[in-house]
Each structure stands twice: as structure tokens, then as C-alpha cells.
Motif scaffolding. Structure first.
Motif, PDB file in Angstrom:
ATOM      1  N   ILE A  41      11.041  -2.327 -24.252  1.00 29.97           N
ATOM      2  CA  ILE A  41      10.504  -3.644 -23.879  1.00 29.97           C
ATOM      3  C   ILE A  41       9.413  -4.073 -24.851  1.00 29.97           C
ATOM      4  N   THR A  42       8.521  -3.139 -25.197  1.00 33.94           N
ATOM      5  CA  THR A  42       7.446  -3.453 -26.149  1.00 33.94           C
ATOM      6  C   THR A  42       8.014  -3.851 -27.502  1.00 33.94           C
ATOM      7  N   LEU A  43       8.994  -3.090 -27.975  1.00 31.14           N
ATOM      8  CA  LEU A  43       9.615  -3.392 -29.264  1.00 31.14           C
ATOM      9  C   LEU A  43      10.330  -4.745 -29.222  1.00 31.14           C
ATOM     10  N   GLY A  44      11.151  -4.960 -28.196  1.00 30.62           N
ATOM     11  CA  GLY A  44      11.960  -6.172 -28.134  1.00 30.62           C
ATOM     12  C   GLY A  44      11.147  -7.435 -27.938  1.00 30.62           C
ATOM     13  N   LEU A  45      10.310  -7.461 -26.898  1.00 30.55           N
ATOM     14  CA  LEU A  45       9.546  -8.671 -26.618  1.00 30.55           C
ATOM     15  C   LEU A  45       8.443  -8.909 -27.644  1.00 30.55           C
ATOM     16  N   GLY A  46       7.815  -7.826 -28.114  1.00 29.86           N
ATOM     17  CA  GLY A  46       6.785  -7.978 -29.141  1.00 29.86           C
ATOM     18  C   GLY A  46       7.353  -8.588 -30.415  1.00 29.86           C
ATOM     19  N   SER A  47       8.500  -8.078 -30.858  1.00 29.40           N
ATOM     20  CA  SER A  47       9.136  -8.607 -32.071  1.00 29.40           C
ATOM     21  C   SER A  47       9.608 -10.046 -31.869  1.00 29.40           C
ATOM     22  N   LEU A  48      10.124 -10.336 -30.661  1.00 34.21           N
ATOM     23  CA  LEU A  48      10.587 -11.688 -30.376  1.00 34.21           C
ATOM     24  C   LEU A  48       9.437 -12.693 -30.423  1.00 34.21           C
ATOM     25  N   GLN A  49       8.302 -12.329 -29.827  1.00 33.43           N
ATOM     26  CA  GLN A  49       7.156 -13.237 -29.827  1.00 33.43           C
ATOM     27  C   GLN A  49       6.636 -13.469 -31.242  1.00 33.43           C
ATOM     28  N   ILE A  50       6.586 -12.411 -32.051  1.00 29.38           N
ATOM     29  CA  ILE A  50       6.139 -12.567 -33.437  1.00 29.38           C
ATOM     30  C   ILE A  50       7.100 -13.471 -34.202  1.00 29.38           C
ATOM     31  N   MET A  51       8.403 -13.261 -34.017  1.00 29.90           N
ATOM     32  CA  MET A  51       9.399 -14.085 -34.698  1.00 29.90           C
ATOM     33  C   MET A  51       9.270 -15.549 -34.298  1.00 29.90           C
ATOM     34  N   MET A  52       9.104 -15.806 -33.001  1.00 37.87           N
ATOM     35  CA  MET A  52       8.992 -17.185 -32.529  1.00 37.87           C
ATOM     36  C   MET A  52       7.733 -17.863 -33.046  1.00 37.87           C
ATOM     37  N   ASP A  53       6.631 -17.133 -33.045  1.00 40.23           N
ATOM     38  CA  ASP A  53       5.350 -17.735 -33.407  1.00 40.23           C
ATOM     39  C   ASP A  53       5.186 -17.895 -34.913  1.00 40.23           C
ATOM     40  N   ARG A  54       5.786 -17.003 -35.692  1.00 36.49           N
ATOM     41  CA  ARG A  54       5.594 -17.028 -37.144  1.00 36.49           C
ATOM     42  C   ARG A  54       6.772 -17.634 -37.902  1.00 36.49           C
ATOM     43  N   GLY A  55       7.874 -17.887 -37.198  1.00 38.58           N
ATOM     44  CA  GLY A  55       9.096 -18.313 -37.872  1.00 38.58           C
ATOM     45  C   GLY A  55       8.945 -19.567 -38.705  1.00 38.58           C
ATOM     46  N   THR A  56       8.324 -20.604 -38.143  1.00 42.18           N
ATOM     47  CA  THR A  56       8.188 -21.874 -38.856  1.00 42.18           C
ATOM     48  C   THR A  56       7.355 -21.719 -40.119  1.00 42.18           C
ATOM     49  N   LYS A 110       0.824  -1.218   0.000  1.00 45.54           N
ATOM     50  CA  LYS A 110       0.000   0.000   0.000  1.00 45.54           C
ATOM     51  C   LYS A 110       0.852   1.259   0.000  1.00 45.54           C
ATOM     52  N   ASN A 111       1.948   1.209   0.747  1.00 46.35           N
ATOM     53  CA  ASN A 111       2.789   2.398   0.909  1.00 46.35           C
ATOM     54  C   ASN A 111       3.817   2.562  -0.206  1.00 46.35           C
ATOM     55  N   LYS A 112       3.866   1.619  -1.108  1.00 46.59           N
ATOM     56  CA  LYS A 112       4.846   1.674  -2.184  1.00 46.59           C
ATOM     57  C   LYS A 112       4.451   2.747  -3.188  1.00 46.59           C
ATOM     58  N   LYS A 113       5.386   3.600  -3.513  1.00 42.74           N
ATOM     59  CA  LYS A 113       5.100   4.701  -4.428  1.00 42.74           C
ATOM     60  C   LYS A 113       5.335   4.282  -5.874  1.00 42.74           C
ATOM     61  N   SER A 114       4.542   4.860  -6.752  1.00 41.41           N
ATOM     62  CA  SER A 114       4.712   4.579  -8.178  1.00 41.41           C
ATOM     63  C   SER A 114       6.052   5.136  -8.660  1.00 41.41           C
ATOM     64  N   ARG A 115       6.690   4.419  -9.585  1.00 34.81           N
ATOM     65  CA  ARG A 115       7.993   4.834 -10.099  1.00 34.81           C
ATOM     66  C   ARG A 115       7.872   5.855 -11.221  1.00 34.81           C
ATOM     67  N   GLY A 116       6.642   6.259 -11.540  1.00 35.52           N
ATOM     68  CA  GLY A 116       6.462   7.141 -12.688  1.00 35.52           C
ATOM     69  C   GLY A 116       6.521   6.341 -13.977  1.00 35.52           C
ATOM     70  N   LEU A 117       6.342   7.009 -15.080  1.00 34.35           N
ATOM     71  CA  LEU A 117       6.318   6.322 -16.373  1.00 34.35           C
ATOM     72  C   LEU A 117       7.672   6.434 -17.053  1.00 34.35           C
ATOM     73  N   ASP A 118       8.312   5.291 -17.227  1.00 36.15           N
ATOM     74  CA  ASP A 118       9.595   5.214 -17.923  1.00 36.15           C
ATOM     75  C   ASP A 118       9.301   4.954 -19.410  1.00 36.15           C
ATOM     76  N   TYR A 119       9.132   6.044 -20.158  1.00 29.58           N
ATOM     77  CA  TYR A 119       8.724   5.918 -21.561  1.00 29.58           C
ATOM     78  C   TYR A 119       9.743   5.133 -22.384  1.00 29.58           C
ATOM     79  N   ILE A 120      11.001   5.403 -22.163  1.00 30.88           N
ATOM     80  CA  ILE A 120      12.043   4.739 -22.956  1.00 30.88           C
ATOM     81  C   ILE A 120      12.079   3.242 -22.650  1.00 30.88           C
ATOM     82  N   GLY A 121      12.075   2.895 -21.356  1.00 31.45           N
ATOM     83  CA  GLY A 121      12.081   1.484 -20.976  1.00 31.45           C
ATOM     84  C   GLY A 121      10.868   0.744 -21.507  1.00 31.45           C
ATOM     85  N   LEU A 122       9.675   1.357 -21.379  1.00 28.28           N
ATOM     86  CA  LEU A 122       8.442   0.741 -21.861  1.00 28.28           C
ATOM     87  C   LEU A 122       8.495   0.521 -23.368  1.00 28.28           C
ATOM     88  N   SER A 123       8.965   1.520 -24.097  1.00 26.74           N
ATOM     89  CA  SER A 123       9.035   1.416 -25.558  1.00 26.74           C
ATOM     90  C   SER A 123       9.991   0.316 -26.004  1.00 26.74           C
TER      91      SER A 123
END
Length: 528
Positions: free
Chosen positions: A217-232, A202-215
Motif C-alpha cells: 500500500i505504501t509503495l503503490g499509493l505513495g508512488s501514485l501520489q508522487i506521479m499525480m502531483d509531479r506529472g505536469t 473497545k472489544n475489537k481486537k487488533s489484526r496484528g501487523l500485515d507487513y506485506i500489505g502495509l508495504s
């Protein structure tokens, strides 16, 4: 006298029975994990119903995995932002809503969008389930509590194809989504009543929005999942699209790691990997996840595409294994009070290696009981892996890092599962070509056993009344079909053999885990 915040945190206990809380949060996670595999067997039905090709229908699976993988990583930050209980309830509610919308989809485009959103909200369920259990149970009782979570993590992927097969064979694919609605409603009610945020959450404060980190992570993991699922399907690096996804995945993940290490308020705290148990535990769960998801896909695929089983019977091969896991998990919990946990994990990987080596001895005439026995041995090994790995992974992790730890632990397991599935399906394709090339040397009129087999088919066809002038062509066709079946069976045998080596290779690394065991009685953790 009023207690200090530190004293209040130390004295905090959940208002309700911890086991009720564990079952409640696991119900929600079970529903989400089930949806990662239940759709697999229904894809041909979805494609036919929505006038799409089988290749296009797989995007319904890909979209879910992409959103799910991204949110798994940042769920700790989202919990801090909204409050853990509130975020957990939002995820359950919206997952249920989008499950309903998936079931009512009238076009493939609609289904892909709703699956994307279903995966987005579903991604927060597993990490929050684990972090809630970490805070609800003291370290001494976590091994038993993780036995409950194993039902969602290990049993759900196993039961998914079975349940999906029964539903699609007996009704319509839409019910694989509609069955989430009553479960989701019940999960919302139970968790809204039972789950509480402890003072340190409850007392834990939000870290704010890390736009660069979020972007990144979205780019890296999203592309990785697409590559893994569509590769074959897209011929891997023979496709410019897959090459692009691989490049974006590398840049995104490498960039995210670099940024998160230097950012003042990172969206994900990588300090969790400074804990040796956590880092080694993630490596162990990655190996387990790859084997778990690969085997859960390969066995039904073999049964349906090569042996001619229906979706229901293919799924039933997996079901006894799920029951074996449920039976063995309490026994493994007791074993952990006697034997160091790292030895239990090493034994689990060794048993898994032996089970997969046994499974590599396939034959075209293999029967249903033998397939069930093969899968049951694999499932028995899983019972020795998930609970011990989960218990020791969080053993020395600081409490303030449990949210990020649970998020990264779940992400590693799911991403490795996607990699395992991709490797398995690619190996089937590649080894089929290798085996076909080798066996074709013997499938020739210049090889006497081939001629003898053709003559045997000719005699059988003549005896059943076929015209003498047509039996040779039909016999050659029958021999070719037997040839293709043999090629496929050998390719699947090679896949099981490969993953047996993965399991055996993991055994020595288990000793990087801390030498700890759970003591009897109160179950306190002490050095082994």
C-alpha cells in the motif's frame, strides 16, 4: 440480571449530545482538509522565503499528499491497534505539533519533512471522523449528521485558497500553519471529553501487523501520489522518473489488492466492496472528488495567472460557493425524505454538468460577478452530492466493517481529487498548445483582421504620445499578449467542458445505488 455483551452493544448510546460530538470531530477534520488546499496559493511565497525554486517548493505539497494518502487507507487498522479515540487524539495532537514546526521551518528540507509528518497524522482524522459519526448516530439520523461533515469535506477545500490568499497577502505564509494551533488545542480538549468508544469498538481486537500489505500500500499509493502531483511539471511520461513512479504505483496497487484478497488478517478488509451500495458510493465519491478538487484549483489559477487577480481576490471567487453549500445542505436533507437518494445524486451530477458547461463559456474580459456565479452553480451541485452519497454508501455496510469502509471511502475521495487536479492542470497545458497552434494560423500579416487589430493598437499608441517609429513593434507586442490571453482562456474553457462530460457521464451510474429514501418524522430508512 446482567446484560450480555450483545445487549450492551445494542443498548449503547453516547454519553453526550450526538450533535456536539459531530461538531467536535468535524472541527478536527476541517482543520486537516483545509491544509490540503490552503498551501497552494502560498507556494510562491514559500519558495521566495526559503530560497527555493517554485518547482522545489511543490514538494511541500507532494510530501503531505503522499503521507496523507497512505495513512487514509490503513487508518482502520491503526484505530484497531491503538483504540479509536486514543488514535484520533494522537492524530489531532501531532498534526497540531507539526503544523507549528512547519510554520517555524528555516529551510525547504525542514518544511518537507514536517509536512510529511503533518500529512501522516492528518490522514487519520477524516476516516475516524466518519466512523465516529457512523457509530454515534443511528442510520435514520446519519443524513443530517453527514451534513455537518460536509462542512469539512466540501467547504474546507473551497475556503482554503481564500484563506491562504488573505493570509499570504496580508501577513506571512507561516501563519497558514500557525492558525492550526488554537483550533488543534480546542479539538483535543473537546474530543477528549465528548468522544467515547462504543463496546463493539473497545472489544475489537487488533489484526496484528500485515507487513506485506502495509508495504505494498505504501509503495503503490505513495508512488501514485508522487506521479499525480509531479506529472505536469515533469512532462509526464516524457520523464523517466514519472515512468518509474507509474510502474511502481501499478505494481504496488495491483500487488496490494491481490495480497489483501488472500491474506488471513489483511491490514485493510476489501470485503467492504462486496456491498453494492458501498462500491457504487465509492465510484460516485471518486467522480465528485475529482471535480471538487480540480475546480477548486483551476478557478483561482485562471483568475491569478490569466486575469491578473491577487491571491485574495482569486480566493474570494470561491467563498460564496462555500456559503451556498452550507445553506443548501439542510434543504437537501429534507429532500432526501421525499425523493429516493439515488435520484438526488443523479440530479446533483446533472446540475454539476450544466454548471461546468456554463463555466466553459469564458471570455478574456469576463468580470468578477460572472466568475462568482459560475462557481456558485458548481457549489450548489456539490450540496446535492456529498451528503446523499455518504448516507447511502454506509446504509447496508455491516457495523464491523465501518472502520475500513470509512478509511477506503476517504482514500478514494482524496486520491480521485489528486487525479482530478493533475488531469485539469495537464489539460490546461495540452489545450494551450492545441489552441495556440490553431489560432497562430490567423495571427499572421496575411490575415486582414490581424492587420486591422495591429493598426487599431498603433492608432491608440500614437494618440497617447508614442513615437511614430516605435508604435508598430509595441502594437505587435500588445496583439501577441492578447493572443496569449485568448489561448489560455480557451484552454480553461476546454477543461470545464471536459469535466462537464465527466459529470454527465456519472448520471446513469447513480442508479446502481440502492433505491432508498429517508422517511420524514423519525427519519427511518426504508425501501423507495
Amino acid at each position: 440480571m446482567s446484560s450480555t455483551p450483545a445487549e450492551a452493544s445494542a443498548a449503547w448510546k453516547p454519553r453526550y449530545n450526538p450533535w456536539l460530538i459531530a461538531v467536535s470531530v468535524t472541527l478536527a477534520a476541517f482543520m486537516e482538509v483545509l491544509d490540503t488546499t490552503i498551501v497552494n496559493v502560498a507556494l510562491p511565497h514559500i519558495a521566495g522565503s526559503l530560497s527555493a525554486s517554485s518547482d522545489e517548493a511543490t514538494w511541500a505539497l507532494t510530501s503531505y499528499l503522499v503521507a496523507n494518502g497512505i495513512v487514509l487507507t490503513i487508518s482502520g487498522w491503526l484505530s484497531d491497534l491503538f483504540g479509536r479515540k486514543r488514535y484520533f487524539l494522537i492524530c489531532i495532537t501531532m498534526f497540531t505539533v507539526f503544523s507549528f514546526l512547519c510554520g517555524t521551518s528555516t529551510s525547504l528540507g525542514e518544511l518537507i519533512v514536517f509536512r510529511l509528518l503533518q500529512g501522516f497524522f492528518g490522514g487519520g482524522l477524516q476516516p475516524n471522523q466518519q466512523s465516529i459519526i457512523l457509530d454515534t448516530f443511528p442510520p435514520a439520523r446519519r443524513a443530517a449528521a453527514f451534513g455537518v461533515t460536509a462542512i469539512a469535506t466540501v467547504v474546507a477545500p473551497v475556503l482554503g485558497p481564500t484563506l491562504g490568499g488573505i493570509i499570504t497577502d496580508q501577513s506571512t505564509w507561516r501563519w497558514i500553519f500557525f492558525i492550526n494551533i488554537p483550533v488543534g488545542i480546542l479539538a483535543v480538549i473537546l474530543n477528549s471529553i465528548l468522544v467515547q468508544d462504543p463496546p463493539w469498538v473497545k472489544n475489537k481486537k487488533s489484526r496484528g501487523l500485515d507487513y506485506i500489505g502495509l508495504s505494498l500500500i505504501t509503495l503503490g499509493l505513495g508512488s501514485l501520489q508522487i506521479m499525480m502531483d509531479r506529472g505536469t511539471d515533469d512532462d509526464w511520461f516524457g520523464s523517466s522518473f514519472i515512468v518509474l513512479m507509474a510502474l511502481l504505483a501499478f505494481l504496488g496497487i495491483a500487488g496490494a489488492i491481490g495480497w489483501l484478497l488472500i491474506a488471513k488478517k489483511p491490514i485493510v478488509n476489501l470485503d467492504v466492496f462486496k456491498d453494492r451500495n458501498f462500491a457504487a458510493g465509492c465510484a460516485m465519491i471518486a467522480a465528485m472528488g475529482a471535480i471538487l478538487y480540480a475546480s477548486a484549483v483551476v478557478i483561482p489559477q485562471l483568475a491569478q495567472q490569466v486575469l491578473g487577480y491577487t491571491a485574495t481576490w482569486a480566493g474570494l471567487i470561491l467563498s460564496p460557493g462555500g456559503l451556498i453549500v452550507i445553506v443548501l445542505i439542510p434543504l437537501v436533507g429534507r429532500l432526501m425524505t421525499i425523493v429516493q437518494t439515488r435520484f438526488v445524486v443523479a440530479a446533483g451530477f446533472f446540475i454539476m454538468g450544466c454548471a461546468l458547461f456554463f463555466s466553459s463559456h469564458l471570455a478574456p474580459n469576463i468580470d468578477f460577478p460572472t466568475l462568482v456565479l459560475m462557481r456558485s452553480w458548481q457549489a450548489a451541485a456539490l450540496a446535492f452530492l456529498f451528503v446523499p452519497i455518504s448516507t447511502i454508501t454506509y446504509l447496508t455496510l455491516p457495523r464491523e466493517l465501518s472502520g475500513d469502509g470509512a478509511a477506503l471511502f476517504s482514500m478514494v475521495r482524496n486520491v480521485s481529487g489528486s487525479i482530478g487536479i493533475s488531469v485539469a492542470t495537464s489539460l490546461v497545458t495540452e489545450q494551450s498548445q492545441v489552441r495556440q497552434s490553431y489560432l497562430s494560423e490567423w495571427a499572421s500579416p496575411f490575415h486582414q483582421p490581424y492587420n486591422a487589430l495591429v493598426a487599431q493598437y498603433e492608432r491608440a499608441l500614437t494618440a497617447t504620445g508614442h513615437a511614430a517609429g516605435s508604435v508598430h513593434g509595441v502594437a505587435v507586442g500588445e496583439v501577441y499578449q492578447a493572443f496569449r490571453t485568448q489561448v489560455a482562456v480557451l484552454a480553461y474553457s476546454d477543461v470545464f467542458l471536459f469535466f462537464s462530460f465527466v459529470a454527465f457521464f456519472a448520471v446513469p451510474f447513480c442508479f446502481l445505488l440502492s433505491g432508498k429514501k429517508a422517511a420524514g418524522g423519525a427519519g427511518a430508512i426504508h425501501a423507495g
